[in-house]
Design a protein around this motif. Structure first.
Motif, PDB file in Angstrom:
ATOM      1  N   SER A 141      -4.713   6.603  -2.706  1.00  0.00           N
ATOM      2  CA  SER A 141      -4.882   5.151  -2.744  1.00  0.00           C
ATOM      3  C   SER A 141      -5.990   4.811  -3.728  1.00  0.00           C
ATOM      4  CB  SER A 141      -5.251   4.638  -1.345  1.00  0.00           C
ATOM      5  OG  SER A 141      -5.297   3.238  -1.308  1.00  0.00           O
ATOM      6  N   PRO A 142      -5.915   3.653  -4.382  1.00  0.00           N
ATOM      7  CA  PRO A 142      -6.993   3.258  -5.287  1.00  0.00           C
ATOM      8  C   PRO A 142      -8.331   3.204  -4.554  1.00  0.00           C
ATOM      9  CG  PRO A 142      -5.096   1.825  -5.571  1.00  0.00           C
ATOM     10  CD  PRO A 142      -4.830   2.657  -4.353  1.00  0.00           C
ATOM     11  N   ARG A 143      -9.375   3.711  -5.196  1.00  0.00           N
ATOM     12  CA  ARG A 143     -10.701   3.755  -4.586  1.00  0.00           C
ATOM     13  C   ARG A 143     -11.297   2.360  -4.499  1.00  0.00           C
ATOM     14  NH1 ARG A 143     -15.834   4.378  -6.830  1.00  0.00           N
ATOM     15  NH2 ARG A 143     -14.841   4.551  -8.897  1.00  0.00           N
ATOM     16  N   LEU A 144     -11.900   2.048  -3.337  1.00  0.00           N
ATOM     17  CA  LEU A 144     -12.612   0.780  -3.167  1.00  0.00           C
ATOM     18  C   LEU A 144     -13.966   0.898  -3.855  1.00  0.00           C
ATOM     19  CD1 LEU A 144     -12.777  -2.044  -1.799  1.00  0.00           C
ATOM     20  CD2 LEU A 144     -13.807  -0.890   0.179  1.00  0.00           C
ATOM     21  N   ILE A 145     -14.194   0.056  -4.853  1.00  0.00           N
ATOM     22  CA  ILE A 145     -15.428   0.106  -5.634  1.00  0.00           C
ATOM     23  C   ILE A 145     -16.518  -0.749  -5.001  1.00  0.00           C
ATOM     24  CG2 ILE A 145     -16.457  -0.406  -7.888  1.00  0.00           C
ATOM     25  CD1 ILE A 145     -13.668   0.075  -9.100  1.00  0.00           C
ATOM     26  N   GLY A 146     -16.138  -1.911  -4.492  1.00  0.00           N
ATOM     27  CA  GLY A 146     -17.126  -2.805  -3.891  1.00  0.00           C
ATOM     28  C   GLY A 146     -16.447  -3.890  -3.091  1.00  0.00           C
ATOM     29  N   HIS A 147     -17.245  -4.589  -2.270  1.00  0.00           N
ATOM     30  CA  HIS A 147     -16.680  -5.665  -1.458  1.00  0.00           C
ATOM     31  C   HIS A 147     -17.759  -6.680  -1.108  1.00  0.00           C
ATOM     32  CE1 HIS A 147     -18.465  -2.994   1.573  1.00  0.00           C
ATOM     33  NE2 HIS A 147     -18.506  -4.044   2.382  1.00  0.00           N
ATOM     34  N   ASP A 148     -17.323  -7.890  -0.834  1.00  0.00           N
ATOM     35  CA  ASP A 148     -18.189  -8.973  -0.380  1.00  0.00           C
ATOM     36  C   ASP A 148     -17.504  -9.563   0.844  1.00  0.00           C
ATOM     37  OD1 ASP A 148     -19.520 -11.375   0.116  1.00  0.00           O
ATOM     38  OD2 ASP A 148     -19.928 -11.740  -2.005  1.00  0.00           O
ATOM     39  N   LEU A 186     -12.513  -8.000  -2.441  1.00  0.00           N
ATOM     40  CA  LEU A 186     -12.395  -6.545  -2.528  1.00  0.00           C
ATOM     41  C   LEU A 186     -12.159  -6.163  -3.989  1.00  0.00           C
ATOM     42  CD1 LEU A 186      -9.947  -6.110   0.479  1.00  0.00           C
ATOM     43  CD2 LEU A 186     -12.317  -5.303   0.446  1.00  0.00           C
ATOM     44  N   VAL A 187     -12.851  -5.126  -4.453  1.00  0.00           N
ATOM     45  CA  VAL A 187     -12.694  -4.654  -5.830  1.00  0.00           C
ATOM     46  C   VAL A 187     -12.289  -3.183  -5.786  1.00  0.00           C
ATOM     47  CG1 VAL A 187     -13.766  -4.356  -8.091  1.00  0.00           C
ATOM     48  CG2 VAL A 187     -14.468  -6.269  -6.620  1.00  0.00           C
ATOM     49  N   PHE A 188     -11.152  -2.872  -6.378  1.00  0.00           N
ATOM     50  CA  PHE A 188     -10.621  -1.511  -6.390  1.00  0.00           C
ATOM     51  C   PHE A 188     -10.506  -1.000  -7.822  1.00  0.00           C
ATOM     52  CE2 PHE A 188      -8.803  -3.636  -2.697  1.00  0.00           C
ATOM     53  CZ  PHE A 188      -8.962  -2.702  -1.692  1.00  0.00           C
ATOM     54  N   GLU A 189     -10.468   0.326  -7.952  1.00  0.00           N
ATOM     55  CA  GLU A 189     -10.078   0.874  -9.241  1.00  0.00           C
ATOM     56  C   GLU A 189      -8.639   0.439  -9.529  1.00  0.00           C
ATOM     57  OE1 GLU A 189     -10.251   5.109  -9.080  1.00  0.00           O
ATOM     58  OE2 GLU A 189      -8.638   5.289  -7.601  1.00  0.00           O
ATOM     59  N   HIS A 190      -8.322   0.285 -10.795  1.00  0.00           N
ATOM     60  CA  HIS A 190      -6.979  -0.171 -11.138  1.00  0.00           C
ATOM     61  C   HIS A 190      -5.953   0.895 -10.808  1.00  0.00           C
ATOM     62  CE1 HIS A 190      -3.577  -0.867 -14.027  1.00  0.00           C
ATOM     63  NE2 HIS A 190      -3.687  -2.046 -13.468  1.00  0.00           N
ATOM     64  N   CYS A 191      -4.847   0.480 -10.222  1.00  0.00           N
ATOM     65  CA  CYS A 191      -3.783   1.406  -9.817  1.00  0.00           C
ATOM     66  C   CYS A 191      -2.677   1.393 -10.866  1.00  0.00           C
ATOM     67  CB  CYS A 191      -3.223   1.008  -8.454  1.00  0.00           C
ATOM     68  SG  CYS A 191      -1.931   2.123  -7.855  1.00  0.00           S
ATOM     69  N   SER A 192      -2.580   2.466 -11.613  1.00  0.00           N
ATOM     70  CA  SER A 192      -1.491   2.580 -12.573  1.00  0.00           C
ATOM     71  C   SER A 192      -0.197   2.871 -11.831  1.00  0.00           C
ATOM     72  CB  SER A 192      -1.787   3.711 -13.572  1.00  0.00           C
ATOM     73  OG  SER A 192      -2.996   3.466 -14.262  1.00  0.00           O
ATOM     74  N   GLY A 193       0.891   2.627 -12.485  1.00  0.00           N
ATOM     75  CA  GLY A 193       2.178   2.932 -11.874  1.00  0.00           C
ATOM     76  C   GLY A 193       3.021   1.691 -11.668  1.00  0.00           C
ATOM     77  N   THR A 194       4.134   1.883 -10.989  1.00  0.00           N
ATOM     78  CA  THR A 194       5.120   0.829 -10.798  1.00  0.00           C
ATOM     79  C   THR A 194       5.352   0.606  -9.322  1.00  0.00           C
ATOM     80  OG1 THR A 194       6.217   1.561 -12.829  1.00  0.00           O
ATOM     81  CG2 THR A 194       7.443   0.067 -11.402  1.00  0.00           C
ATOM     82  N   SER A 195       5.408  -0.659  -8.928  1.00  0.00           N
ATOM     83  CA  SER A 195       5.663  -1.002  -7.534  1.00  0.00           C
ATOM     84  C   SER A 195       7.041  -0.506  -7.109  1.00  0.00           C
ATOM     85  CB  SER A 195       5.581  -2.520  -7.350  1.00  0.00           C
ATOM     86  OG  SER A 195       6.154  -2.916  -6.127  1.00  0.00           O
ATOM     87  N   LEU A 196       7.113   0.034  -5.892  1.00  0.00           N
ATOM     88  CA  LEU A 196       8.404   0.481  -5.374  1.00  0.00           C
ATOM     89  C   LEU A 196       9.352  -0.693  -5.164  1.00  0.00           C
ATOM     90  CD1 LEU A 196       9.661   3.232  -4.586  1.00  0.00           C
ATOM     91  CD2 LEU A 196       7.236   3.281  -5.188  1.00  0.00           C
ATOM     92  N   ALA A 197       8.802  -1.888  -4.943  1.00  0.00           N
ATOM     93  CA  ALA A 197       9.670  -3.057  -4.817  1.00  0.00           C
ATOM     94  C   ALA A 197      10.441  -3.289  -6.114  1.00  0.00           C
ATOM     95  CB  ALA A 197       8.843  -4.287  -4.462  1.00  0.00           C
ATOM     96  N   LEU A 198       9.757  -3.113  -7.235  1.00  0.00           N
ATOM     97  CA  LEU A 198      10.415  -3.274  -8.534  1.00  0.00           C
ATOM     98  C   LEU A 198      11.402  -2.133  -8.782  1.00  0.00           C
ATOM     99  CD1 LEU A 198      10.725  -4.710 -11.243  1.00  0.00           C
ATOM    100  CD2 LEU A 198       8.768  -3.388 -12.091  1.00  0.00           C
ATOM    101  N   LEU A 199      11.001  -0.912  -8.449  1.00  0.00           N
ATOM    102  CA  LEU A 199      11.893   0.226  -8.641  1.00  0.00           C
ATOM    103  C   LEU A 199      13.162   0.087  -7.808  1.00  0.00           C
ATOM    104  CD1 LEU A 199       9.352   3.208  -8.683  1.00  0.00           C
ATOM    105  CD2 LEU A 199      10.517   2.165 -10.635  1.00  0.00           C
ATOM    106  N   LEU A 200      13.031  -0.493  -6.619  1.00  0.00           N
ATOM    107  CA  LEU A 200      14.208  -0.698  -5.773  1.00  0.00           C
ATOM    108  C   LEU A 200      15.156  -1.706  -6.406  1.00  0.00           C
ATOM    109  CD1 LEU A 200      15.653  -0.100  -3.102  1.00  0.00           C
ATOM    110  CD2 LEU A 200      14.377  -1.987  -2.083  1.00  0.00           C
ATOM    111  N   VAL A 201      14.597  -2.808  -6.906  1.00  0.00           N
ATOM    112  CA  VAL A 201      15.429  -3.819  -7.558  1.00  0.00           C
ATOM    113  C   VAL A 201      16.154  -3.222  -8.764  1.00  0.00           C
ATOM    114  CG1 VAL A 201      15.346  -5.968  -8.893  1.00  0.00           C
ATOM    115  CG2 VAL A 201      14.046  -5.770  -6.769  1.00  0.00           C
ATOM    116  N   GLU A 202      15.457  -2.354  -9.498  1.00  0.00           N
ATOM    117  CA  GLU A 202      16.031  -1.747 -10.701  1.00  0.00           C
ATOM    118  C   GLU A 202      16.817  -0.475 -10.391  1.00  0.00           C
ATOM    119  OE1 GLU A 202      12.704  -1.180 -13.279  1.00  0.00           O
ATOM    120  OE2 GLU A 202      12.559  -3.321 -13.797  1.00  0.00           O
ATOM    121  N   GLU A 203      16.911  -0.129  -9.114  1.00  0.00           N
ATOM    122  CA  GLU A 203      17.640   1.054  -8.664  1.00  0.00           C
ATOM    123  C   GLU A 203      17.119   2.327  -9.317  1.00  0.00           C
ATOM    124  OE1 GLU A 203      21.965   0.359  -7.830  1.00  0.00           O
ATOM    125  OE2 GLU A 203      21.656  -1.390  -9.116  1.00  0.00           O
TER     126      GLU A 203
END
Length: 337
Positions: free
Chosen positions: A63-70, A76-93
């Protein structure tokens, strides 16, 4: 560093969020939680998961690392998560063939983790109070016409209300493991064929059946929606449906997705070896509720619910009322060579 640019994510969620590029070139993901709607606990649960992941890396899904929070501001601030959402992959089969197997092993590791120091989950769904005591006025005044109609139907269904209450009580009796608590396909991103799981605002000690059932429900919900499409190489749907044709088509579509549920369950069972014979039954009940829950979410977006969404809710109702009857057919069964 200083902010160089901000862009919205590919998929908008329930909270405001931005991909922020700093002047150093680094990218981070910033989420602004709607504390009034979601509650202040959501930030703390994200922090709890970050600590859990650091202490028990073999149990925590990638999971993306939590960098900081208020916490007071719900940021909430996380490291950026590269990759593709599974919701999009499902739509595109383009969902990898072994994805459900990956998720089964991932959930088994999470559910086998320690619960020391974790709070119990308190997910607002199923919303028993809204079904039995009524919808709060602050929410009712913003209902769409579809929501007003659909909620009246749900509240008048005494069998459904009883089943929802029973599911909630059962869930509270089986809070035995760390769970994600709000598992959906859009919570997964795939990068270099590795699944990364996001959004830990409902993390805590809960019933593993919730994670298993909601994830399985994502596949079955997609199957029902695809009844009126020719996706995945299916024949074109008829111009009109009578009850017999609709039932046959929905059954065929669900059958194409049950291997995903079976793969999830068998992968999970091999890794976790759960000593809980009722777990697949409770998971099936959560699957049924998930179909209704997705229809509730859809009703908030439209003036009139499409017939296929009502069909999804109707199927969910049947499953929720009698999960033992449907568990095996929906994939919560052992594979045989």
């Amino acid at each position: 560093g200083k902010i160089a640019s901000t862009t919205p994510p590919a998929f908008a969620g329930r909270n405001d969020s931005w991909i922020v590029r700093l002047d150093s070139g680094e990218r981070v993901f910033v989420k602004q939680i709607n504390l009034e709607a979601a509650g202040t606990h959501t930030v703390q649960r994200s922090v709890q998961f970050a600590r859990f992941a650091e202490a028990y890396p073999s149990n925590a899904p990638a999971s993306p690392r939590l960098i900081g929070h208020d916490s007071p501001r719900g940021v909430l601030v996380f490291e950026h998560c590269s990759g593709t959402s599974l919701a999009l992959l499902l739509v595109e089969e383009r969902v990898p063939a072994n994805f459900s197997e990956q998720v089964g092993a991932l959930l088994a590791a999470l559910h086998n983790g320690p619960i020391d120091g974790l709070d119990a989950t308190s997910h607002p769904s199923p919303p028993v109070q809204m079904l039995t005591a009524g919808v709060p006025m602050s929410r009712y005044v913003n209902f769409t016409i579809a929501e007003t109609s659909f909620w009246a139907q749900l509240q008048a269904d005494t069998e459904l209300v009883y089943a929802v209450g029973s599911l909630r009580e059962s869930e509270q009796r089986h809070q035995t493991a760390p769970i994600h608590g709000d598992l959906r396909l859009d919570q997964f991103h795939l990068h270099d064929e590795q699944a990364r799981l996001l959004d830990w605002e409902e993390f805590g000690v809960g019933d593993p059946a919730r994670d298993l059932g909601t994830f399985a429900g994502e596949w079955i919900y997609r199957a029902v929606l695809d009844t009126v499409t020719s996706r995945s190489g299916a024949t074109a749907p008829p111009a009109t449906f009578d009850e017999e044709a609709a039932t046959q088509r929905i059954t065929e579509r669900i059958a194409t997705m049950t291997p995903q549920v079976r793969s999830l369950w068998n992968s999970y069972r091999r890794a976790a070896d759960p000593a809980d014979p009722e777990l697949p039954i409770r998971a099936t009940a959560h699957l049924g509720w998930h179909l209704i829950d997705r229809t509730i979410a859809r009703a908030a977006m439209v003036a009139r619910l499409p017939g296929i969404e009502r069909a999804a809710a109707g199927i969910g109702r049947k499953i929720l009322l009698n999960p033992r009857q449907f568990a095996t057919a929906l994939g919560f069964t052992e594979e045989h060579p």
